[in-house]
Design a protein around this motif. Structure first.
Motif, short mmCIF file in Angstrom:
data_model
loop_
_atom_site.label_atom_id
_atom_site.label_comp_id
_atom_site.label_asym_id
_atom_site.label_seq_id
_atom_site.Cartn_x
_atom_site.Cartn_y
_atom_site.Cartn_z
N GLU A 16 0.56 12.46 -33.89
CA GLU A 16 0.20 11.33 -34.74
C GLU A 16 1.44 10.53 -35.12
N LEU A 17 2.53 11.23 -35.43
CA LEU A 17 3.78 10.54 -35.78
C LEU A 17 4.32 9.76 -34.58
N VAL A 18 4.21 10.35 -33.40
CA VAL A 18 4.64 9.66 -32.17
C VAL A 18 3.82 8.38 -32.01
N SER A 19 2.52 8.48 -32.21
CA SER A 19 1.65 7.32 -32.11
C SER A 19 2.04 6.25 -33.12
N MET A 20 2.32 6.65 -34.34
CA MET A 20 2.73 5.71 -35.38
C MET A 20 4.04 5.02 -35.00
N CYS A 21 4.96 5.77 -34.42
CA CYS A 21 6.23 5.18 -33.97
C CYS A 21 5.99 4.18 -32.84
N ARG A 22 5.14 4.54 -31.89
CA ARG A 22 4.86 3.63 -30.78
C ARG A 22 4.26 2.33 -31.27
N VAL A 23 3.30 2.42 -32.19
CA VAL A 23 2.66 1.22 -32.74
C VAL A 23 3.70 0.31 -33.39
N ARG A 24 4.72 0.90 -33.98
CA ARG A 24 5.75 0.13 -34.67
C ARG A 24 6.93 -0.21 -33.75
N SER A 25 6.78 0.11 -32.46
CA SER A 25 7.84 -0.12 -31.46
C SER A 25 9.13 0.60 -31.82
N LEU A 26 8.99 1.82 -32.32
CA LEU A 26 10.15 2.65 -32.67
C LEU A 26 10.34 3.71 -31.59
N HIS A 27 11.54 4.27 -31.50
CA HIS A 27 11.76 5.41 -30.63
C HIS A 27 10.85 6.53 -31.10
N TYR A 77 -0.43 -5.23 -45.56
CA TYR A 77 0.28 -3.96 -45.37
C TYR A 77 -0.62 -2.80 -45.77
N LEU A 78 -1.26 -2.93 -46.92
CA LEU A 78 -2.15 -1.86 -47.39
C LEU A 78 -3.35 -1.68 -46.48
N HIS A 79 -3.89 -2.78 -45.96
CA HIS A 79 -5.01 -2.66 -45.02
C HIS A 79 -4.59 -1.89 -43.78
N GLY A 80 -3.36 -2.11 -43.32
CA GLY A 80 -2.86 -1.36 -42.17
C GLY A 80 -2.80 0.13 -42.45
N ILE A 81 -2.33 0.50 -43.62
CA ILE A 81 -2.27 1.91 -43.99
C ILE A 81 -3.67 2.49 -44.11
N ILE A 82 -4.57 1.73 -44.73
CA ILE A 82 -5.96 2.20 -44.87
C ILE A 82 -6.60 2.37 -43.50
N ASP A 83 -6.36 1.44 -42.58
CA ASP A 83 -6.90 1.57 -41.23
C ASP A 83 -6.41 2.85 -40.55
N GLU A 84 -5.11 3.14 -40.70
CA GLU A 84 -4.55 4.37 -40.14
C GLU A 84 -5.26 5.60 -40.70
N MET A 85 -5.46 5.59 -42.02
CA MET A 85 -6.10 6.72 -42.68
C MET A 85 -7.56 6.86 -42.25
N GLU A 86 -8.25 5.74 -42.08
CA GLU A 86 -9.64 5.79 -41.64
C GLU A 86 -9.74 6.31 -40.20
N LYS A 87 -8.81 5.95 -39.35
CA LYS A 87 -8.79 6.47 -37.99
C LYS A 87 -8.58 7.98 -37.99
N LYS A 88 -7.67 8.44 -38.83
CA LYS A 88 -7.41 9.88 -38.94
C LYS A 88 -8.65 10.59 -39.46
N GLU A 89 -9.31 9.98 -40.45
CA GLU A 89 -10.52 10.57 -41.00
C GLU A 89 -11.60 10.67 -39.93
N GLN A 90 -11.76 9.61 -39.13
CA GLN A 90 -12.76 9.62 -38.07
C GLN A 90 -12.45 10.70 -37.04
N THR A 91 -11.18 10.86 -36.71
CA THR A 91 -10.77 11.90 -35.77
C THR A 91 -11.12 13.28 -36.33
N LEU A 92 -10.85 13.49 -37.60
CA LEU A 92 -11.18 14.77 -38.21
C LEU A 92 -12.68 15.02 -38.22
N ILE A 93 -13.45 13.98 -38.51
CA ILE A 93 -14.91 14.11 -38.52
C ILE A 93 -15.42 14.47 -37.13
#
Length: 96
Positions: A16-27, A77-93
């Motif tokens: 998940e952290l790797v994915s977050m880095c890729r989305v942000r164009s980070l190493h 910015y907050l919507h982006g964080i909420i979207d990330e959390m909702e995706k994680k929640e959906q994955t868990l579900i």
């Protein structure tokens, strides 16, 4: 390292952290701690950039207009964080 954001991120899976880095164009190689550091640094730089925009806006507009700019950008910015959390929640579900 004791911030709520750090605590939240360090609990995430490395994938998940790797994915977050890729989305942000980070190493995206390294330990979880390194990845979390990159994400937090990125978010800190974004906040600093927002602050610079706000300062510039303040000098050219009224205070109420500045507040609207801050609110709009902060909301995005907050919507982006909420979207990330909702995706994680959906994955868990889906996994349970």
């Amino acid at each position: 390292e004791n911030s709520p954001r750090y605590e939240y991120l360090i609990k995430q899976r490395k994938a998940e952290l790797v994915s977050m880095c890729r989305v942000r164009s980070l190493h995206y190689s390294g330990t979880k701690k390194v990845l979390v550091g990159r994400i937090i640094d990125f978010e800190f730089r974004q906040a600093a950039d927002l602050s610079a925009v706000t300062t510039t806006t303040t000098s050219t507009t009224t205070t109420s207009s500045t507040a609207e700019v801050i609110d709009d950008e902060h909301a995005g910015y907050l919507h982006g964080i909420i979207d990330e959390m909702e995706k994680k929640e959906q994955t868990l579900i889906e996994h349970f």
